[in-house]
Motif scaffolding. Structure first.
Motif, PDB file in Angstrom:
ATOM      1  N   HIS A  47     -31.243  73.930 -12.644  1.00  0.00           N
ATOM      2  CA  HIS A  47     -29.990  73.590 -12.152  1.00  0.00           C
ATOM      3  C   HIS A  47     -28.743  74.418 -12.553  1.00  0.00           C
ATOM      4  N   HIS A  48     -29.127  75.817 -12.639  1.00  0.00           N
ATOM      5  CA  HIS A  48     -28.166  76.701 -13.026  1.00  0.00           C
ATOM      6  C   HIS A  48     -27.351  76.519 -14.266  1.00  0.00           C
ATOM      7  N   ARG A  49     -27.873  76.246 -15.327  1.00  0.00           N
ATOM      8  CA  ARG A  49     -27.443  76.191 -16.824  1.00  0.00           C
ATOM      9  C   ARG A  49     -28.010  77.298 -17.619  1.00  0.00           C
ATOM     10  N   ASP A  74     -17.665  74.570 -18.335  1.00  0.00           N
ATOM     11  CA  ASP A  74     -18.092  74.818 -16.916  1.00  0.00           C
ATOM     12  C   ASP A  74     -17.131  75.188 -15.865  1.00  0.00           C
ATOM     13  N   ARG A 109     -20.344  80.198  -9.859  1.00  0.00           N
ATOM     14  CA  ARG A 109     -20.415  79.234 -11.008  1.00  0.00           C
ATOM     15  C   ARG A 109     -20.618  79.898 -12.123  1.00  0.00           C
ATOM     16  N   ARG A 112     -28.290  64.409 -11.692  1.00  0.00           N
ATOM     17  CA  ARG A 112     -27.957  64.413 -13.138  1.00  0.00           C
ATOM     18  C   ARG A 112     -27.791  65.567 -13.771  1.00  0.00           C
ATOM     19  N   TYR A 113     -28.546  66.683 -13.064  1.00  0.00           N
ATOM     20  CA  TYR A 113     -28.647  67.853 -13.535  1.00  0.00           C
ATOM     21  C   TYR A 113     -27.857  69.076 -13.035  1.00  0.00           C
ATOM     22  N   GLY A 114     -27.714  68.964 -11.670  1.00  0.00           N
ATOM     23  CA  GLY A 114     -26.901  69.850 -10.902  1.00  0.00           C
ATOM     24  C   GLY A 114     -25.499  69.557 -11.011  1.00  0.00           C
ATOM     25  N   ASP A 115     -25.267  68.239 -10.988  1.00  0.00           N
ATOM     26  CA  ASP A 115     -23.834  67.967 -10.880  1.00  0.00           C
ATOM     27  C   ASP A 115     -23.325  67.449 -12.320  1.00  0.00           C
ATOM     28  N   GLY A 116     -24.395  67.409 -13.253  1.00  0.00           N
ATOM     29  CA  GLY A 116     -24.041  67.260 -14.508  1.00  0.00           C
ATOM     30  C   GLY A 116     -23.422  65.641 -14.899  1.00  0.00           C
ATOM     31  N   LEU A 132     -35.170  71.511 -16.515  1.00  0.00           N
ATOM     32  CA  LEU A 132     -34.468  70.914 -15.344  1.00  0.00           C
ATOM     33  C   LEU A 132     -32.885  71.486 -15.544  1.00  0.00           C
ATOM     34  N   GLU A 133     -32.256  71.660 -16.756  1.00  0.00           N
ATOM     35  CA  GLU A 133     -31.086  72.121 -16.930  1.00  0.00           C
ATOM     36  C   GLU A 133     -31.069  73.644 -16.443  1.00  0.00           C
ATOM     37  N   ILE A 142     -32.279  63.664  -9.486  1.00  0.00           N
ATOM     38  CA  ILE A 142     -32.621  64.819 -10.449  1.00  0.00           C
ATOM     39  C   ILE A 142     -31.592  65.727 -10.084  1.00  0.00           C
ATOM     40  N   HIS A 143     -31.015  66.055  -8.864  1.00  0.00           N
ATOM     41  CA  HIS A 143     -30.074  66.836  -8.673  1.00  0.00           C
ATOM     42  C   HIS A 143     -28.653  66.479  -9.064  1.00  0.00           C
ATOM     43  N   TYR A 155     -25.924  81.321  -6.916  1.00  0.00           N
ATOM     44  CA  TYR A 155     -25.910  80.683  -5.479  1.00  0.00           C
ATOM     45  C   TYR A 155     -26.354  81.484  -4.462  1.00  0.00           C
TER      46      TYR A 155
END
Lengths: 185, 265
Positions: free
Chosen positions: B59-61, B166, B141, A142-146, B55-56, A139-140, B104
């Protein structure tokens, strides 16, 4: 090198727009909810980004029309929905977006669910921690690293289909976990 | 309702296509039909896409939006009635610059300022406590959701980005990480050696002005407008040359034309 704002600039400094400041904050802090709403209506990320941009422009233009104390998100959703419908009218037979009936049905479902968005978001944080390590890592990435599924599949030497199914299962687990933590309306 | 709902394999394929942005016209029709005729599937779909958006967010979006300039509001009716790519760019470039700021824990308030947001007073930040309101920027970021954004790194390099993009402000004044989008770097002589990390490779300036793009597949393209640039420590490009490097590190002829990189105002 910093430039001065041109005449007529509507600054976001607190003193510049005192009457709309709370509304501006509502707009700023609900971008993801709005994006999720639009994404659910068009099913395409790039298109959703474009529509979010258009919706933001109109929200900004109409900011003074919003009555504090009323439901900002319902107002924002309505404007976004009109943008989606306008896109469909424009694209006509290309059928790049859902039809009006589907848009209306999705919008209703999303608006209802959106009332629990913050609770669900909190639950999601806890639920991600409950995933197995490899699932959480996936999940990380896929979403965190894009990473897209295709690129991720290449990277870890798995078929894209298999990885997509794995990601789906993780999402299904997260949905179930969120549901168990959030009281239904 | 959703806990009893078991999506079919075909429906799952459609859901995955939505989250990956791969939904084609035929699949959209199929999904449209399902949504119109099956309440359980519809609810599941909304919950699924909502989770994807969350989820996006997790994860910081998280986007925040710059407020448009008063003078450019007059353009809005044109933009709304003629949403062509050109108008879209023109409006977006002058109007809407939305910044996603990733927070972060390791970027505390004591960290040094590493860049300046040009026209910084025009920007609103979702987390105003994390970045000063005077336009000075600390490591972290960010994302431009739409429109253009200009930063000046403390080493003197001007970065002109066109959203969606990004990026990450690193803790060093002469290094910049660019993960997605299109940008131009104008590097003064004193900042020679300025390095952009993009798609896992390094682009090192040798006294120049260059354009850089990174797409969703992590394919990187570089165009040199002035001077020269060293790419991935393998080749050196000079004025008017371009090079593409895909995510596997293979070189290819760039698809993007040099004129499509955002100009300096």
């Amino acid at each position: 090198m910093q430039q001065q704002p041109p005449h007529g600039h509507r600054s976001t400094q607190p003193n510049a727009v005192p009457s709309s400041n709370d509304t501006v904050q509502l707009m700023l802090t609900n971008q993801n909810r709005l994006f999720g709403f639009i994404l659910s209506l068009v099913g395409n990320r790039e298109q959703a980004n474009d529509l979010l941009q258009q919706t933001n422009l109109i929200l900004w233009e109409k900011l003074d029309d919003f009555e504090p104390g009323t439901n900002f998100m319902a107002w924002a959703f309505q404007i976004a929905r009109y943008q989606v419908m306008a896109l469909r009218q424009k694209q006509g037979r290309d059928r790049h977006v859902f039809d009006d009936e589907a848009v209306s049905l999705i919008a209703t479902a999303f608006e209802t669910q959106s009332e629990r968005f913050d609770d669900r978001l909190t639950a999601l944080t806890q639920c991600i921690q409950q995933l197995p390590d490899d699932g959480r890592n996936l999940i990380h990435r896929r979403y965190g690293d894009g990473w897209s599924v295709k690129n991720l599949a290449n990277e870890i030497g798995q078929s894209a289909n298999r990885l997509a199914v794995r990601l789906h299962r993780l999402r299904a687990m997260l949905m179930e976990c969120i549901q168990s933590k959030c009281e239904p309306l | 309702m959703t806990e009893q709902f078991q999506p079919s394999l075909e429906f799952i394929e459609l859901l995955v296509a939505v989250t990956e942005g791969d939904l084609d016209a035929a699949q959209r029709d199929e999904l449209n039909e399902i949504i119109n005729n099956d309440a359980g599937s519809r609810e599941y779909y909304v919950e699924y896409v909502s989770l994807h958006a969350m989820l996006e967010l997790q994860h910081h979006r998280t986007p925040t939006v710059e407020m448009p300039l008063e003078s450019t509001r007059e353009l809005l009716p044109t933009q709304q009635s003629n949403w062509t790519p050109f108008i879209s760019f023109a409006i977006a470039a002058s109007l809407l610059f939305a910044v996603v700021h990733y927070v972060y824990n390791n970027y505390g308030p004591g960290r040094n300022v590493v860049a300046t947001l040009i026209d910084g007073s025009h920007f609103a930040w979702q987390n105003a406590d994390d970045q000063p309101l005077d336009g000075s920027l600390k490591p972290g970021r960010g994302q431009i959701v739409a429109g253009r954004g200009n930063l000046e790194l403390s080493g003197g390099v001007l970065i002109v980005m066109q959203g969606p993009a990004d990026f990450e402000l690193l803790g060093e004044p002469n290094r910049f990480k660019f993960d997605r989008g299109v940008m131009r770097a104008v590097v003064p002589p004193e900042a020679e050696g300025f390095t952009v990390i993009a798609g896992g490779i390094e682009i090192v300036d040798l006294g120049t002005e260059f354009g850089l793009s990174v797409d969703k597949h992590n394919d990187v393209e570089v165009h040199v407008f002035k001077g020269s640039v060293r790419v991935a420590n393998k080749i050196t490009l000079v004025k008017d040359e371009g090079q593409g490097i895909n995510h596997k590190g293979e070189f290819y002829k760039p698809r993007r034309e040099a004129k499509t990189y955002p100009p300096v105002k």
